[in-house]
Design a protein around this motif. Sequence first.
Motif, PDB file in Angstrom:
ATOM      1  N   ALA A   1       2.496  13.126   8.531  1.00  0.00           N
ATOM      2  CA  ALA A   1       3.414  14.159   8.160  1.00  0.00           C
ATOM      3  C   ALA A   1       5.098  13.510   8.107  1.00  0.00           C
ATOM      4  O   ALA A   1       5.749  13.636   7.464  1.00  0.00           O
ATOM      5  CB  ALA A   1       3.578  15.504   9.432  1.00  0.00           C
ATOM      6  N   ALA A   2       5.409  12.304   9.275  1.00  0.00           N
ATOM      7  CA  ALA A   2       6.163  11.772   8.642  1.00  0.00           C
ATOM      8  C   ALA A   2       6.349  11.143   7.057  1.00  0.00           C
ATOM      9  O   ALA A   2       7.344  10.393   6.754  1.00  0.00           O
ATOM     10  CB  ALA A   2       6.685  10.030   9.657  1.00  0.00           C
ATOM     11  N   ALA A   3       4.307  10.343   6.932  1.00  0.00           N
ATOM     12  CA  ALA A   3       5.236  10.044   5.301  1.00  0.00           C
ATOM     13  C   ALA A   3       5.357  10.553   3.941  1.00  0.00           C
ATOM     14  O   ALA A   3       5.850  10.112   2.827  1.00  0.00           O
ATOM     15  CB  ALA A   3       4.090   9.393   4.437  1.00  0.00           C
ATOM     16  N   ARG A   4       5.849  11.984   4.086  1.00  0.00           N
ATOM     17  CA  ARG A   4       6.858  13.243   3.238  1.00  0.00           C
ATOM     18  C   ARG A   4       8.035  12.260   3.931  1.00  0.00           C
ATOM     19  O   ARG A   4       8.429  13.750   2.225  1.00  0.00           O
ATOM     20  CB  ARG A   4       6.336  14.806   3.675  1.00  0.00           C
ATOM     21  CG  ARG A   4       4.961  15.004   3.369  1.00  0.00           C
ATOM     22  CD  ARG A   4       4.626  15.672   3.615  1.00  0.00           C
ATOM     23  NE  ARG A   4       4.989  17.452   4.747  1.00  0.00           N
ATOM     24  CZ  ARG A   4       3.742  16.727   5.641  1.00  0.00           C
ATOM     25  NH1 ARG A   4       2.254  17.289   5.640  1.00  0.00           N
ATOM     26  NH2 ARG A   4       4.435  17.901   6.869  1.00  0.00           N
ATOM     27  N   TYR A   5       8.976  12.133   3.835  1.00  0.00           N
ATOM     28  CA  TYR A   5      10.562  12.172   4.376  1.00  0.00           C
ATOM     29  C   TYR A   5      10.621  10.651   4.013  1.00  0.00           C
ATOM     30  O   TYR A   5       9.617   9.471   4.124  1.00  0.00           O
ATOM     31  CB  TYR A   5      10.388  11.423   6.361  1.00  0.00           C
ATOM     32  CG  TYR A   5      10.735  13.023   6.662  1.00  0.00           C
ATOM     33  CD1 TYR A   5      11.488  14.296   6.299  1.00  0.00           C
ATOM     34  CD2 TYR A   5       9.439  13.686   6.830  1.00  0.00           C
ATOM     35  CE1 TYR A   5      11.920  15.115   7.505  1.00  0.00           C
ATOM     36  CE2 TYR A   5       9.302  14.623   7.851  1.00  0.00           C
ATOM     37  CZ  TYR A   5      10.143  15.604   7.698  1.00  0.00           C
ATOM     38  OH  TYR A   5      10.214  17.015   8.649  1.00  0.00           O
ATOM     39  N   PRO A   6      11.983  10.941   2.980  1.00  0.00           N
ATOM     40  CA  PRO A   6      11.908   9.760   2.502  1.00  0.00           C
ATOM     41  C   PRO A   6      13.043   8.569   3.427  1.00  0.00           C
ATOM     42  O   PRO A   6      12.902   8.557   4.207  1.00  0.00           O
ATOM     43  CB  PRO A   6      13.834  10.152   1.789  1.00  0.00           C
ATOM     44  CG  PRO A   6      13.599  11.909   1.548  1.00  0.00           C
ATOM     45  CD  PRO A   6      12.812  12.354   3.054  1.00  0.00           C
ATOM     46  N   GLY A   7      12.086   7.037   2.861  1.00  0.00           N
ATOM     47  CA  GLY A   7      12.351   6.252   3.306  1.00  0.00           C
ATOM     48  C   GLY A   7      11.221   5.733   4.659  1.00  0.00           C
ATOM     49  O   GLY A   7      11.361   4.729   5.068  1.00  0.00           O
ATOM     50  N   PHE A   8      10.219   6.623   4.388  1.00  0.00           N
ATOM     51  CA  PHE A   8       9.005   6.349   5.805  1.00  0.00           C
ATOM     52  C   PHE A   8       8.508   4.990   4.473  1.00  0.00           C
ATOM     53  O   PHE A   8       8.115   5.135   3.507  1.00  0.00           O
ATOM     54  CB  PHE A   8       8.386   7.679   5.201  1.00  0.00           C
ATOM     55  CG  PHE A   8       6.706   7.149   6.063  1.00  0.00           C
ATOM     56  CD1 PHE A   8       6.561   6.638   7.178  1.00  0.00           C
ATOM     57  CD2 PHE A   8       5.987   6.850   5.631  1.00  0.00           C
ATOM     58  CE1 PHE A   8       5.989   6.425   8.363  1.00  0.00           C
ATOM     59  CE2 PHE A   8       4.875   6.547   6.522  1.00  0.00           C
ATOM     60  CZ  PHE A   8       4.658   6.615   7.311  1.00  0.00           C
ATOM     61  N   ARG A   9       8.261   4.006   5.255  1.00  0.00           N
ATOM     62  CA  ARG A   9       7.417   2.972   4.943  1.00  0.00           C
ATOM     63  C   ARG A   9       6.353   3.266   4.989  1.00  0.00           C
ATOM     64  O   ARG A   9       5.164   2.918   3.902  1.00  0.00           O
ATOM     65  CB  ARG A   9       7.883   1.433   5.455  1.00  0.00           C
ATOM     66  CG  ARG A   9       9.112   1.682   4.279  1.00  0.00           C
ATOM     67  CD  ARG A   9      10.126   0.481   4.610  1.00  0.00           C
ATOM     68  NE  ARG A   9      11.679   0.317   3.902  1.00  0.00           N
ATOM     69  CZ  ARG A   9      12.399  -0.861   3.730  1.00  0.00           C
ATOM     70  NH1 ARG A   9      12.077  -1.446   4.466  1.00  0.00           N
ATOM     71  NH2 ARG A   9      13.223  -0.347   3.698  1.00  0.00           N
ATOM     72  N   SER A  10       6.019   3.211   6.609  1.00  0.00           N
ATOM     73  CA  SER A  10       3.992   2.853   6.788  1.00  0.00           C
ATOM     74  C   SER A  10       3.874   3.034   8.160  1.00  0.00           C
ATOM     75  O   SER A  10       4.891   2.826   8.902  1.00  0.00           O
ATOM     76  CB  SER A  10       3.691   1.256   6.512  1.00  0.00           C
ATOM     77  OG  SER A  10       4.601   0.675   7.033  1.00  0.00           O
ATOM     78  N   VAL A  11       3.141   3.344   8.780  1.00  0.00           N
ATOM     79  CA  VAL A  11       2.817   3.664  10.176  1.00  0.00           C
ATOM     80  C   VAL A  11       0.823   2.655  10.475  1.00  0.00           C
ATOM     81  O   VAL A  11       0.655   2.480   9.065  1.00  0.00           O
ATOM     82  CB  VAL A  11       2.196   4.707  10.339  1.00  0.00           C
ATOM     83  CG1 VAL A  11       0.972   5.508  10.176  1.00  0.00           C
ATOM     84  CG2 VAL A  11       1.866   5.171  12.027  1.00  0.00           C
ATOM     85  N   ASP A  12       1.098   1.907  12.112  1.00  0.00           N
ATOM     86  CA  ASP A  12      -0.206   1.541  11.660  1.00  0.00           C
ATOM     87  C   ASP A  12      -0.537   1.072  13.592  1.00  0.00           C
ATOM     88  O   ASP A  12       0.303   1.124  14.534  1.00  0.00           O
ATOM     89  CB  ASP A  12       0.617  -0.222  11.765  1.00  0.00           C
ATOM     90  CG  ASP A  12      -0.544  -1.410  12.422  1.00  0.00           C
ATOM     91  OD1 ASP A  12      -1.893  -0.684  11.272  1.00  0.00           O
ATOM     92  OD2 ASP A  12      -0.570  -2.631  12.727  1.00  0.00           O
ATOM     93  N   LEU A  13      -2.240   1.694  14.111  1.00  0.00           N
ATOM     94  CA  LEU A  13      -2.281   1.868  14.315  1.00  0.00           C
ATOM     95  C   LEU A  13      -3.217   1.000  15.515  1.00  0.00           C
ATOM     96  O   LEU A  13      -4.328   0.159  14.604  1.00  0.00           O
ATOM     97  CB  LEU A  13      -2.995   3.007  14.482  1.00  0.00           C
ATOM     98  CG  LEU A  13      -4.131   3.918  16.020  1.00  0.00           C
ATOM     99  CD1 LEU A  13      -2.668   4.048  16.992  1.00  0.00           C
ATOM    100  CD2 LEU A  13      -4.630   5.256  15.881  1.00  0.00           C
ATOM    101  N   ARG A  14      -2.718   0.226  16.622  1.00  0.00           N
ATOM    102  CA  ARG A  14      -3.781  -1.027  16.965  1.00  0.00           C
ATOM    103  C   ARG A  14      -4.267  -0.216  18.247  1.00  0.00           C
ATOM    104  O   ARG A  14      -3.439   0.073  18.894  1.00  0.00           O
ATOM    105  CB  ARG A  14      -2.770  -1.906  17.104  1.00  0.00           C
ATOM    106  CG  ARG A  14      -1.929  -2.559  15.334  1.00  0.00           C
ATOM    107  CD  ARG A  14      -1.103  -3.635  15.800  1.00  0.00           C
ATOM    108  NE  ARG A  14      -0.441  -4.062  14.676  1.00  0.00           N
ATOM    109  CZ  ARG A  14       0.558  -5.137  14.892  1.00  0.00           C
ATOM    110  NH1 ARG A  14       0.871  -5.031  16.116  1.00  0.00           N
ATOM    111  NH2 ARG A  14       1.220  -4.939  13.608  1.00  0.00           N
TER     112      ARG A  14
END
Length: 71
Positions: free
Chosen positions: A46-59
Amino acid sequence: MTDDTATTGGPVTARSDGAATLLIGQRVRSGREDDYIDWQTKLGAAAARYPGFRSVDLREPSDGQTDWIVV
């Protein structure tokens, strides 16, 4: 937070691209790890649909750490 004045007191002529990094620590109930991963995957999509989103990393937790970290 930004400072709109240079050390000379004048206006800043260059700004960053506005990038920010957010770190979130979350504890996940034992046995619910797969549900948590699925939920985080949906949030990231969902976040990836917004302009400027770069990435998400789950650790996942490691070395005695109890929280999952979302970057």
